[in-house]
Each structure stands twice: as structure tokens, then as C-alpha cells.
Motif scaffolding. Structure first.
Motif, PDB file in Angstrom:
ATOM      1  N   LEU A 222       1.117  -1.408  -0.044  1.00 33.80           N
ATOM      2  CA  LEU A 222      -0.219   0.033  -0.251  1.00 33.80           C
ATOM      3  C   LEU A 222       1.052   1.284   0.694  1.00 33.80           C
ATOM      4  N   PRO A 223       1.512   1.073   0.737  1.00 31.85           N
ATOM      5  CA  PRO A 223       2.457   2.444   0.690  1.00 31.85           C
ATOM      6  C   PRO A 223       3.538   3.192  -0.652  1.00 31.85           C
ATOM      7  N   GLU A 224       3.617   1.960  -1.329  1.00 34.38           N
ATOM      8  CA  GLU A 224       4.676   2.272  -2.468  1.00 34.38           C
ATOM      9  C   GLU A 224       2.837   3.040  -3.791  1.00 34.38           C
ATOM     10  N   CYS A 225       1.684   2.620  -3.646  1.00 31.09           N
ATOM     11  CA  CYS A 225       0.453   3.500  -4.197  1.00 31.09           C
ATOM     12  C   CYS A 225       0.080   4.251  -4.020  1.00 31.09           C
ATOM     13  N   LEU A 226       0.875   5.322  -2.688  1.00 27.21           N
ATOM     14  CA  LEU A 226      -0.015   6.695  -2.332  1.00 27.21           C
ATOM     15  C   LEU A 226       1.346   7.637  -2.913  1.00 27.21           C
ATOM     16  N   LYS A 227       0.874   8.168  -3.299  1.00 28.70           N
ATOM     17  CA  LYS A 227       2.080   9.980  -3.471  1.00 28.70           C
ATOM     18  C   LYS A 227       2.711  10.014  -2.064  1.00 28.70           C
ATOM     19  N   ALA A 228       2.798   9.998  -1.688  1.00 25.79           N
ATOM     20  CA  ALA A 228       3.309  11.508  -0.619  1.00 25.79           C
ATOM     21  C   ALA A 228       2.994  12.318  -0.547  1.00 25.79           C
ATOM     22  N   GLY A 229       2.630  12.219   1.015  1.00 27.68           N
ATOM     23  CA  GLY A 229       0.754  12.660   1.749  1.00 27.68           C
ATOM     24  C   GLY A 229       0.070  12.174   0.923  1.00 27.68           C
ATOM     25  N   GLY A 230      -0.408  10.874   0.349  1.00 26.10           N
ATOM     26  CA  GLY A 230      -1.610  10.254   0.012  1.00 26.10           C
ATOM     27  C   GLY A 230      -2.311   9.940   1.103  1.00 26.10           C
ATOM     28  N   ARG A 231      -3.513   9.918   1.129  1.00 32.35           N
ATOM     29  CA  ARG A 231      -4.808   9.760   2.310  1.00 32.35           C
ATOM     30  C   ARG A 231      -5.244   8.070   2.391  1.00 32.35           C
ATOM     31  N   VAL A 232      -5.070   7.173   2.756  1.00 33.87           N
ATOM     32  CA  VAL A 232      -6.462   5.983   2.611  1.00 33.87           C
ATOM     33  C   VAL A 232      -6.383   6.001   4.377  1.00 33.87           C
ATOM     34  N   VAL A 233      -7.970   4.869   3.616  1.00 37.34           N
ATOM     35  CA  VAL A 233      -9.110   4.987   4.429  1.00 37.34           C
ATOM     36  C   VAL A 233      -9.946   3.218   3.964  1.00 37.34           C
ATOM     37  N   ILE A 234      -9.446   2.949   5.187  1.00 41.75           N
ATOM     38  CA  ILE A 234     -10.039   1.085   5.388  1.00 41.75           C
ATOM     39  C   ILE A 234     -11.269   1.065   6.066  1.00 41.75           C
ATOM     40  N   LEU A 235     -12.185   0.417   5.410  1.00 42.02           N
ATOM     41  CA  LEU A 235     -12.977  -0.109   6.434  1.00 42.02           C
ATOM     42  C   LEU A 235     -13.171  -1.583   6.255  1.00 42.02           C
ATOM     43  N   THR A 236     -13.127  -2.372   7.690  1.00 41.55           N
ATOM     44  CA  THR A 236     -13.411  -3.521   7.981  1.00 41.55           C
ATOM     45  C   THR A 236     -14.588  -4.106   8.655  1.00 41.55           C
ATOM     46  N   PHE A 237     -14.822  -5.503   8.801  1.00 39.69           N
ATOM     47  CA  PHE A 237     -15.847  -5.523   8.940  1.00 39.69           C
ATOM     48  C   PHE A 237     -15.669  -6.782  10.704  1.00 39.69           C
ATOM     49  N   HIS A 238     -14.944  -6.963  10.463  1.00 38.66           N
ATOM     50  CA  HIS A 238     -14.061  -8.109  11.607  1.00 38.66           C
ATOM     51  C   HIS A 238     -12.991  -8.373  11.890  1.00 38.66           C
ATOM     52  N   SER A 239     -12.953  -8.866  13.208  1.00 35.12           N
ATOM     53  CA  SER A 239     -11.790  -8.536  14.567  1.00 35.12           C
ATOM     54  C   SER A 239     -10.527  -9.296  13.270  1.00 35.12           C
TER      55      SER A 239
END
Length: 295
Positions: A222-239
Motif C-alpha cells: 500500500l505505501p508504494e501505491c500512495l503519493k507523498a501526503g496521500g491518504r488511505v481509508v480502510i473499512l473492516t467488518f470483523h476483528s
């Protein structure tokens, strides 16, 4: 949307297009000049969602749609000559279309084939997997994939039932689990039994789609897929999902890949849960890519 903070001109990624609700919000926020890359592994629902978005006027210059598991995001960006995204969203839950279609085998509330594959052209339906799995492996899957406290008891009950009749439908499996719970000492209400059935279906769906392996591949790259300063949000539904997201975000913060991460998990409020009960188990985590490039 607050955590992603999309801006006009951004390159954004919706890793799990589903029905297209998130994509529609993102597309509106990144115009003019923005592009959205939308991924989904489901060959049945993806064309329908793409058609709905195209009908809203989002042409190929604004919307790129690819049938791909989000584990392959880095390869998709490379093929599209996109060096990095400004915003990435991954909603790891099942889409409502998948859950509401009994032919897909994701719901135990109506009879359907015991399939649970997000891509029906790959892998084994759960009914086939259950026909040969060992009791120990089944117990491990129930415990590891859904934290099921009665994993050993349920695995034993499922294999005993399998000897009598193959387990081919969703309602048959749900009935076996319900009977197994009734056989335990003590009184159990309908809610507890229903929760157990959900955990069993969740564990088997994760197994059928190799979901944890795909998620870890995605989080690792994931980090290599983001530009510097880019933001990621992940929604999960179980532990099991949330533990992995939390671990990789914390590791990224320690190594400098992320300059900041969510300190607390975000949850749906009471009003949202009343209007959308499926949001009750959702957890939101975010991270911001650092300006350094350690790759």
C-alpha cells in the motif's frame, strides 16, 4: 470522506467498487480534473456498477474500471502509468448485491447453493471444500477466520452431518449449526445462534476467497501505491481484518512510511446504524503517507 479529504484533480482509487456508492461520492469530489480507478473482483456485479456510473456521465477520462482483486493494486497502477494515488479507499465488506442474492450463497436467510465465492469462476465452492476437509482444519478455519469460540464443537457437528447427507445449500449448513448450538449445555437465544451462524459463514467465505492473504498483500504494498501526503481509508467488518490493518499501519508509522495514522478506530453512529444495520460492525482506520520515499 472526511478522513480521505478528496480534492479536485486528485487521482483516487476505490479498491472495492461494489454497487458504486463510494465511487460516486469520490467522483463528485475529485472533479474537475480528477480520475478514479475502480477495482472489483466480482465478474457478475462489476459490469452493472460500471454501467450505472457511465450513465451518470463519468467517461473513461474520469473513471477507469478494472476487474482485479485489490491485492493487485500496484500492478494496476503500473499498467495505467499512474505513479501513485492521492486517495485510496478499501471497503472490505460484502456488497449488498452479493448478500441479497441467494444464488451467490452468501446469506443463510434464504436457500441457495453453498458457494460463497466472490468470483464464481475461480476456486472451489464451499460445498465442495466441506466435502473433504478434515475436522481439525475446519476447526482451525472457524477459529482463525471468525474467532468462533465453539469452533471444535461446530467442526465435529458439521462433519457428522456430512456423513449422512452432503452439505450443498446455505440453509442446510445454517440448520446444522443451529442444531449444534442447541445441543450445547445451557440456554441459548435466537440472537446468539444467529451470530454463530454468521461467524461460520464469514469464516468459510474468507477461506473460499483467500481474503486474509489478499489483504496482507494489499497492506504490504500500500505505501508504494500512495503519493507523498496521500491518504488511505480502510473499512473492516470483523476483528481478523481490523487486526491486520492496525498492525500494518502501526508498522508503517514506525518505519516512516506513514506520517500519521488513526489513533482510534472509527465506528458508525447510532443514527447510521438505525438506518443501515449492516454498518454496526464497521471499523474505519486511516493513514497518511509520509513525504519520505523509503522504497
Amino acid at each position: 470522506m472526511e478522513a480521505l479529504a478528496p480534492q479536485p484533480g486528485d487521482i483516487a482509487v476505490d479498491c472495492t467498487l461494489g454497487y458504486g456508492g463510494h465511487a460516486l461520492e469520490l467522483l463528485g469530489a475529485i472533479q474537475p480534473g480528477g480520475r478514479l480507478v475502480a477495482l472489483d473482483v466480482d465478474p457478475i456485479e462489476l459490469p452493472k456498477s460500471e454501467a450505472r456510473l457511465r450513465e451518470r456521465g463519468f467517461g473513461p477520462e474520469m473513471l477507469i474500471v478494472r476487474r482485479q482483486n485489490f491485492a493487485g493494486l500496484a500492478q494496476v497502477l503500473a499498467r495505467e502509468a499512474i505513479p501513485g494515488a492521492d486517495r485510496i479507499l478499501a471497503d472490505l465488506g460484502l456488497s449488498s448485491m452479493q448478500m441479497d442474492n441467494p444464488a451467490r450463497g452468501f446469506t443463510f436467510k434464504r436457500e441457495g447453493p453453498l458457494d460463497l465465492r466472490m468470483n464464481p469462476s475461480r476456486g472451489q465452492p464451499v460445498s465442495e471444500w466441506l466435502s473433504s476437509v478434515t475436522q481439525d482444519l475446519l476447526a482451525d478455519v472457524l477459529r482463525e477466520n471468525s474467532d468462533e469460540p465453539q469452533s471444535a464443537h461446530l467442526a465435529r457437528a458439521i462433519l457428522v452431518a456430512r456423513k449422512a447427507t452432503p452439505i450443498l445449500t446455505t440453509t442446510r449448513l445454517a440448520g446444522i449449526v443451529s442444531e449444534a448450538m442447541d445441543a450445547l449445555p445451557g440456554t441459548r437465544g435466537r440472537d446468539e445462534t444467529s451470530t454463530t451462524i454468521r461467524r461460520v459463514f464469514q469464516a468459510l467465505r474468507i477461506q473460499a476467497n483467500d481474503e486474509f492473504s489478499a489483504l496482507e498483500t494489499f497492506l504490504r504494498r500500500l505505501p508504494e501505491c500512495l503519493k507523498a501526503g496521500g491518504r488511505v481509508v480502510i473499512l473492516t467488518f470483523h476483528s481478523g481484518e481490523d487486526r491486520r490493518v492496525k498492525k500494518y499501519f502501526q508498522e508503517g508509522a514506525r518505519t516512516g512510511a506513514y506520517e500519521s495514522i488513526a489513533e482510534e478506530v472509527g465506528r458508525a453512529g447510532a443514527d447510521e446504524i438505525r438506518s443501515n444495520p449492516r454498518a454496526s460492525s464497521a471499523k474505519l482506520r486511516w493513514a497518511v503517507r509520509s513525504n519520505s520515499q523509503p522504497f
